[in-house]
Each structure stands twice: as C-alpha cells, then as structure tokens.
Scaffold this motif. Structure first.
Motif, mmCIF file in Angstrom:
data_model
loop_
_atom_site.group_PDB
_atom_site.id
_atom_site.type_symbol
_atom_site.label_atom_id
_atom_site.label_comp_id
_atom_site.label_asym_id
_atom_site.label_seq_id
_atom_site.Cartn_x
_atom_site.Cartn_y
_atom_site.Cartn_z
ATOM 1 N N THR A 17 -5.433 18.289 25.786
ATOM 2 C CA THR A 17 -5.369 18.827 27.146
ATOM 3 C C THR A 17 -3.972 18.731 27.745
ATOM 4 O O THR A 17 -3.717 19.266 28.817
ATOM 5 C CB THR A 17 -6.347 18.070 28.063
ATOM 6 N N ARG A 18 -3.073 18.069 27.057
ATOM 7 C CA ARG A 18 -1.741 17.806 27.601
ATOM 8 C C ARG A 18 -0.722 18.848 27.153
ATOM 9 O O ARG A 18 -0.826 19.406 26.064
ATOM 10 C CB ARG A 18 -1.284 16.420 27.157
ATOM 11 N N VAL A 19 0.261 19.104 28.014
ATOM 12 C CA VAL A 19 1.394 19.958 27.663
ATOM 13 C C VAL A 19 2.600 19.047 27.468
ATOM 14 O O VAL A 19 3.036 18.365 28.397
ATOM 15 C CB VAL A 19 1.686 21.004 28.756
ATOM 16 N N VAL A 211 3.228 28.219 24.897
ATOM 17 C CA VAL A 211 3.855 27.974 23.598
ATOM 18 C C VAL A 211 3.212 26.748 22.974
ATOM 19 O O VAL A 211 2.913 25.768 23.665
ATOM 20 C CB VAL A 211 5.378 27.727 23.754
ATOM 21 N N SER A 212 3.000 26.799 21.673
ATOM 22 C CA SER A 212 2.496 25.624 20.960
ATOM 23 C C SER A 212 3.292 25.445 19.680
ATOM 24 O O SER A 212 3.940 26.378 19.193
ATOM 25 C CB SER A 212 1.002 25.757 20.639
ATOM 26 N N ILE A 213 3.242 24.238 19.141
ATOM 27 C CA ILE A 213 3.964 23.934 17.912
ATOM 28 C C ILE A 213 3.051 23.124 17.007
ATOM 29 O O ILE A 213 2.237 22.321 17.479
ATOM 30 C CB ILE A 213 5.283 23.186 18.223
ATOM 31 N N VAL A 223 3.397 23.051 24.372
ATOM 32 C CA VAL A 223 4.687 22.516 24.806
ATOM 33 C C VAL A 223 5.239 23.308 25.981
ATOM 34 O O VAL A 223 4.894 24.472 26.196
ATOM 35 C CB VAL A 223 5.723 22.523 23.653
ATOM 36 N N VAL A 224 6.120 22.648 26.722
ATOM 37 C CA VAL A 224 6.790 23.272 27.860
ATOM 38 C C VAL A 224 7.969 24.076 27.341
ATOM 39 O O VAL A 224 8.723 23.619 26.479
ATOM 40 C CB VAL A 224 7.304 22.202 28.847
#
Length: 226
Positions: A17-19, A211-213, A223-224
């Motif tokens: 749930t976190r960015v 965006v994700s990694i 991610v931010v």
C-alpha cells in the motif's frame, strides 16, 4: 497456485500500500532473497494516454547511462559500406533478403533490429512478424538510420526501445540486481525523464499516473517520480 517460501518471505518484507522513494525501493528489492541468476530490474509506468489515437502514441529509445549489464543481440539490414560499419560495431548478423526469409521462417534469437533506409523495401514485409514482438525498426526509435554502425554501438552500450502498450503502460529494463543502487536509480530516472520529454501535445491531464519497479522474480513496488 502455491507460492514458494522465497516468494512468501519477500512478500512479508514489502508494504503493497506504500509509495516508496526510488532509492529506498531499489535498496529494498536488492535486499530481498533473489533468484540464483542475476535478476533484471524493470520500471513500469502507467501513462494517461489513449494509444488508440495516433497523436497520443508514445515510443522512442533512450540511452541508459550505465547500460543493461547484458550482451544485446543486434542484427542489421544493410549492404555495402553500411554493412561493413555494422559488422565493425559488433552486429550479431548483417544481411538482406536471406536474413528476412529466416525471420519469416521463425528465427527470433535477437533483441534489436536495425535497418538502413535503403533496406526498408525488404524489412517492410516483416511487419507482421516483427511488429507483435516489438522489434520492427522505426525512425522514431532510431532503428531506421543511415548511420547503422553508430546505432549498433548505442544499442549494445545500453540504449533501450520503448513503446506504450494498448493499456497505456510502458515496461523497460534498467539494469541488473547486481548493479549499485545509485546506478539503477540513474538509469531509471534517465528513462522516465526521457518519457516526459516526448509527451504528446494532445495529452491532457496527468501524464505519468504511477510508476513501479520490480525484479524478474520479485514484487512490484510503487515509487514516487517527479
């Protein structure tokens, strides 16, 4: 399907749930229990575009400052001096009609296809084969060019192609899990900054939605960016 112990253990270490900040996410991924091979790190971006509209198509190629950490297999359609330049630059194979026939017959053991403009009469017939694989040469991605030797050198050094899919997503490798966190972060930012630079004028509202990694076998972390 029953998940492996490694997958379950890795899942317990991340907060879905976190960015995360980019560097923090990379450090977390690198700290997970990875596979026995050197996993690829990939960035995925969801764009606020409608790929069905030609004026909102996003595609191109960007050189990553630290490369990809793998041998990129490049083939080139060229003749004469251009063919010699491609070979000198390290192209895996260089050819024309015969190479086109091999591709039509099912040969796919290559990563990048580069074509001299004079060879597009041959390459153009391969659209149905190369298009679905994302390997069809295009001037926008720098893979149709008279400077084939330079293009081969750039792609082997870590230049990557990208094209938005039908759902508005981009997926691009940015290195290996063995890379230093700083190098992975610089590669990821180089890609995302370039995507911003080619924003279509027709796109309104939020362009990069999220965006994700992730690593090859690991979880995806939001991610931010910005």
């Amino acid at each position: 399907m029953k998940r492996s112990r490694r997958v379950r253990a890795n899942g317990e270490k991340v907060d879905k749930t976190r960015v995360y900040d980019l560097e923090e996410a990379l450090k977390l991924l690198k700290g997970l229990k990875l596979a026995k091979f050197d996993e690829t790190v990939e960035v995925a971006a969801r764009l606020g575009v409608d790929p069905k509209k030609s004026d909102q198509m996003v595609r191109g190629a960007v050189s990553l400052p630290h490369g990809l950490g793998k041998d990129v297999r490049v083939i080139v359609f060229a003749e004469g001096d251009a063919a010699d330049q491609a070979k000198e630059a390290g192209a895996m194979e260089v050819g024309g009609e015969e190479m086109a026939k091999r591709i039509t017959d099912g040969w796919t053991d290559f990563d990048i296809v580069i074509a001299h403009p004079a060879m597009m009469k041959v390459v153009g017939r391969l659209g149905r084969t190369l298009g679905p694989q994302g390997k069809m040469p295009s001037p926008k991605s720098g893979t149709v060019t008279p400077q084939v030797g330079k293009a081969v050198s750039e792609f082997k050094a870590g230049k990557v192609e990208f094209r938005v899919d039908s759902a508005g997503n981009l997926h691009v490798p940015v290195g290996k899990a063995s890379f230093a966190t700083e190098k992975l972060a610089e590669n990821a930012r180089a890609f995302l900054d370039y995507v911003v630079s080619v924003r279509p004028a027709a796109v309104k509202g939020t362009y990069i939605r999220h965006v994700s990694i992730s690593t090859t076998m690991g979880p995806g972390l939001k991610v931010v960016y910005g």
